[in-house]
Design a protein around this motif. Structure first.
Motif, PDB file in Angstrom:
ATOM      1  N   ASN A   1       0.821  -1.298  -0.185  1.00  0.00           N
ATOM      2  CA  ASN A   1       0.042  -0.051   0.043  1.00  0.00           C
ATOM      3  C   ASN A   1       1.106   1.398   0.142  1.00  0.00           C
ATOM      4  O   ASN A   1       1.434   1.673   0.932  1.00  0.00           O
TER       5      ASN A   1
ATOM      6  N   LYS B   1      -7.053   0.816  -5.954  1.00  0.00           N
ATOM      7  CA  LYS B   1      -5.967   0.990  -5.439  1.00  0.00           C
ATOM      8  C   LYS B   1      -5.675   2.281  -4.895  1.00  0.00           C
ATOM      9  O   LYS B   1      -4.804   2.412  -3.814  1.00  0.00           O
TER      10      LYS B   1
ATOM     11  N   TRP C   1      -6.384   4.272  -1.566  1.00  0.00           N
ATOM     12  CA  TRP C   1      -5.757   4.171  -0.377  1.00  0.00           C
ATOM     13  C   TRP C   1      -5.354   5.408   0.263  1.00  0.00           C
ATOM     14  O   TRP C   1      -5.173   5.511   1.472  1.00  0.00           O
TER      15      TRP C   1
END
Length: 398
Positions: free
Chosen positions: A99, A128, A131
């Protein structure tokens, strides 16, 4: 009030200085930051990509410079190169941490993949990117557009709520949420949201349109809004919006409106309607038409593929590519346009400028300007520019 000049001993600590050449810069950090500065502020003799490329020569995995080069290629419409650099940036950032702290390359990758019609992969990249707080609002909005393409209205609503939780003034998200609410049968909530959006920003064109207030705005705004609708899978709404453009619109966008309509029809399988729109585009006034959107590369390429004899689509595409620094491709487009219509003065002017400024071929520049003047002998700008070319080359005036 009183004014007392500050003594600086003749030295301005804020004076702009020319950065050293890339090969003379000592660190990757300075190479990246110099490129970033040049991307933000135009310089007469320096370009940002040279600094980022030098950094990548020293360290091909550098995440910041790969991200910067990915965005640079994306803005130029070089999508495959953009994807390559962005994937390398992501690989570097996720080598130790799945991450990453910076979500920018993930979001930009999603944008590039969307333009390549790789929607599932784009969806994953946008997800994604959520995040990171800085990218939550734009990424959730992008996810919502993809959900709308799949007619997953409830899921889209969830992403829009999360986008607006981070940025309540996101006008595009507010408008799309109103559309989704209507698709879910929640018309009263949609109307309330649209009214609040107009109160927030009286120039919220799409919100006013959705309220049935028929706002007056030029063709360029129609095009921007139509693309927002198209990316959300709302093809009928996008087409209907473009059909509202006034025949006397003076923005210069009439050819782009017609070519974009043609592309929307073709991509929707309506080839007859596409052919009619492209015929209108060829006959639309060319003056003040300056394509600039990344999507218009695909639109104009579709027009060229559909009608090889069209002289205008390659002319406009050449202008767009030249602006992006893709000079050889631009010149090839203009040559194609000139071959299809040898009496079109603007394309010869463009070829003359490119011959002189890019290829440094003075004879080709002279020949092109002679063709331009022959096609439009009363063109004041052409005559002035030809005189300037003669002056530079030491040619005696007629």
């Amino acid at each position: 009030l009183a004014y007392r000049p500050r003594s600086s001993d003749g030295v301005d600590s804020q004076a702009a200085t020319e950065p050293p050449l890339p090969e003379d810069v000592g660190s990757l950090d300075e190479l990246y930051l110099t490129g970033l500065h040049l991307a933000q502020y135009r310089h007469a003799t320096r370009t940002p990509e040279r600094y980022w490329r030098e950094a990548l020569r020293r360290d091909p995995a550098d995440s910041r410079c790969n991200t910067a080069m990915g965005e640079w290629h994306l803005r130029r419409g070089e999508l495959a190169d953009a994807v390559r650099h962005l994937r390398q940036a992501i690989a570097t950032l996720t080598k130790r941490n799945p991450n990453p702290r910076d979500g920018e390359p993930l979001y930009l990758l999603g944008v590039a993949l969307r333009h390549l019609d790789e929607h599932d992969a784009a969806y994953d990249a946008f997800y994604k990117a959520t995040w990171n707080a800085a990218w939550q609002s734009p990424a959730h909005f992008a996810l919502a557009m993809h959900d709308c393409r799949r007619r997953q209205w409830a899921k889209a609503l969830g992403h829009l709520d999360r986008a607006l939780r981070v940025n309540a003034d996101h006008l595009q998200a507010r408008d799309l949420k109103a559309i989704v609410l209507r698709r879910l049968g929640r018309d009263a909530e949609a109307t309330s949201l649209l009214e609040a959006t107009v109160a927030l920003n009286p120039t919220a064109y799409l919100a006013r349109q959705l309220l049935g207030r028929s706002p007056t705005f030029d063709a360029q705004v129609h095009l921007d809004l139509a693309w927002d609708l198209w990316h959300a899978g709302l093809a009928d709404e996008a087409i209907a919006l473009l059909k509202q453009v006034r025949a006397d619109d003076a923005s210069g966008a009439a050819p782009l409106v017609a070519y974009t309509l043609a592309a929307f029809h073709e991509w929707g399988g309506k080839n007859d309607e596409a052919a009619i729109a492209r015929q209108a585009a060829k006959g639309a006034p060319w003056q003040y038409c300056f394509p600039a959107r990344l999507q218009e590369i695909a639109v104009l390429r579709a027009a060229i593929a559909a009608d090889a004899a069209d002289p205008r689509a390659p002319f406009y595409l050449g202008c767009l590519l030249y602006d992006r620094g893709r000079y050889d491709e631009a010149i090839a487009c203009w040559e194609r346009s000139a071959a299809a219509d040898a009496d079109f003065a603007p394309v010869w002017r463009c070829l003359g400028m490119a011959a002189f400024n890019v290829r440094h071929d003075t004879q080709a520049a002279l020949d092109a300007y002679e063709r331009a003047v022959a096609a439009a002998p009363d063109g004041g700008r052409l005559l002035y520019e030809r005189d300037q070319l003669w002056k530079r080359l030491g040619v005696a005036p007629e």
